[in-house]
Design a protein around this motif. Structure first.
Motif, PDB file in Angstrom:
ATOM      1  N   TYR A   2      -5.926  -7.051 -10.656  1.00 14.79           N
ATOM      2  CA  TYR A   2      -5.007  -7.872  -9.744  1.00 14.79           C
ATOM      3  C   TYR A   2      -3.627  -8.265 -10.525  1.00 14.79           C
ATOM      4  O   TYR A   2      -3.868  -8.735 -11.467  1.00 14.79           O
ATOM      5  CB  TYR A   2      -5.854  -8.996  -9.216  1.00 14.79           C
ATOM      6  CG  TYR A   2      -6.859  -8.529  -8.120  1.00 14.79           C
ATOM      7  CD1 TYR A   2      -7.937  -7.828  -8.408  1.00 14.79           C
ATOM      8  CD2 TYR A   2      -6.651  -9.015  -6.790  1.00 14.79           C
ATOM      9  CE1 TYR A   2      -8.892  -7.549  -7.441  1.00 14.79           C
ATOM     10  CE2 TYR A   2      -7.590  -8.687  -5.677  1.00 14.79           C
ATOM     11  CZ  TYR A   2      -8.597  -7.931  -6.240  1.00 14.79           C
ATOM     12  OH  TYR A   2      -9.487  -7.511  -4.971  1.00 14.79           O
TER      13      TYR A   2
ATOM     14  N   ARG B 151      -3.412  -5.518  -6.025  1.00 14.26           N
ATOM     15  CA  ARG B 151      -4.276  -4.848  -6.818  1.00 14.26           C
ATOM     16  C   ARG B 151      -4.260  -3.351  -6.820  1.00 14.26           C
ATOM     17  O   ARG B 151      -3.570  -2.864  -5.977  1.00 14.26           O
ATOM     18  CB  ARG B 151      -5.642  -5.467  -6.017  1.00 14.26           C
ATOM     19  CG  ARG B 151      -5.876  -4.809  -4.624  1.00 14.26           C
ATOM     20  CD  ARG B 151      -7.274  -5.104  -4.143  1.00 14.26           C
ATOM     21  NE  ARG B 151      -7.606  -4.841  -2.922  1.00 14.26           N
ATOM     22  CZ  ARG B 151      -8.600  -5.208  -2.256  1.00 14.26           C
ATOM     23  NH1 ARG B 151      -9.532  -6.128  -2.513  1.00 14.26           N
ATOM     24  NH2 ARG B 151      -8.701  -4.681  -1.016  1.00 14.26           N
TER      25      ARG B 151
ATOM     26  N   ARG C 243      -0.997   0.706  -6.034  1.00 10.37           N
ATOM     27  CA  ARG C 243      -1.062  -0.491  -5.966  1.00 10.37           C
ATOM     28  C   ARG C 243      -0.643  -0.759  -4.567  1.00 10.37           C
ATOM     29  O   ARG C 243       0.164  -0.523  -3.897  1.00 10.37           O
ATOM     30  CB  ARG C 243       0.217  -1.199  -6.890  1.00 10.37           C
ATOM     31  CG  ARG C 243       0.089  -2.507  -7.325  1.00 10.37           C
ATOM     32  CD  ARG C 243       1.039  -3.002  -8.087  1.00 10.37           C
ATOM     33  NE  ARG C 243       0.523  -2.274  -9.454  1.00 10.37           N
ATOM     34  CZ  ARG C 243       1.131  -2.616 -10.676  1.00 10.37           C
ATOM     35  NH1 ARG C 243       2.078  -3.487 -10.706  1.00 10.37           N
ATOM     36  NH2 ARG C 243       0.863  -2.200 -11.984  1.00 10.37           N
TER      37      ARG C 243
END
Length: 125
Positions: free
Chosen positions: A94, A38, A45
């Motif tokens: 996501y 995510r 990330r």
């Protein structure tokens, strides 16, 4: 051609649940680890959960342990992420990832070769 297609994101209130799906094609699904990552606004990330080849081993980021569950349906070539007890800090895009290069850290995006386009999760307080 390898494709990963996520779905299942959306908006939910704190305490709610969502289930994300990732359909993978074009790769030997059964021999590859897969993971969920995510990325929130202005953040790097980060790995959320990983499932080993065949799903025999899983691991989670500390922040989601006990709330999120990663699983595979080999018959459908699909990876899932069940997310419970969501809170606003879980809001992010996501991503599904596949094909992990051994020797790297699973929670880093660098060792992962294939990525989906992402699905947005928004949790309101």
């Amino acid at each position: 051609r390898v494709q990963l297609v996520e779905s299942g994101g959306g908006s939910v209130q704190a305490g709610g649940s969502l289930r994300l799906s990732c359909v993978i094609s074009g790769v030997t699904y059964r021999t590859r680890s897969m993971a969920w990552f995510r990325q929130g606004p202005g953040k790097e990330r980060e790995g959320v959960a990983i499932s080993s080849t065949g799903g025999s081993w899983t691991n989670y980021a500390t922040s989601v342990k006990g709330r999120f569950t990663i699983s595979q349906d080999k018959t459908k070539n699909t990876l899932y992420l069940q997310m419970n007890s969501l809170n606003p800090e879980d809001s992010a895009m996501y991503y599904c990832a596949a094909d992990f290069t051994p020797g790297g850290y699973w929670g880093s995006p660098d060792p992962w070769r294939y990525w989906g386009q992402g699905t947005q999760v928004t949790v309101s307080s």
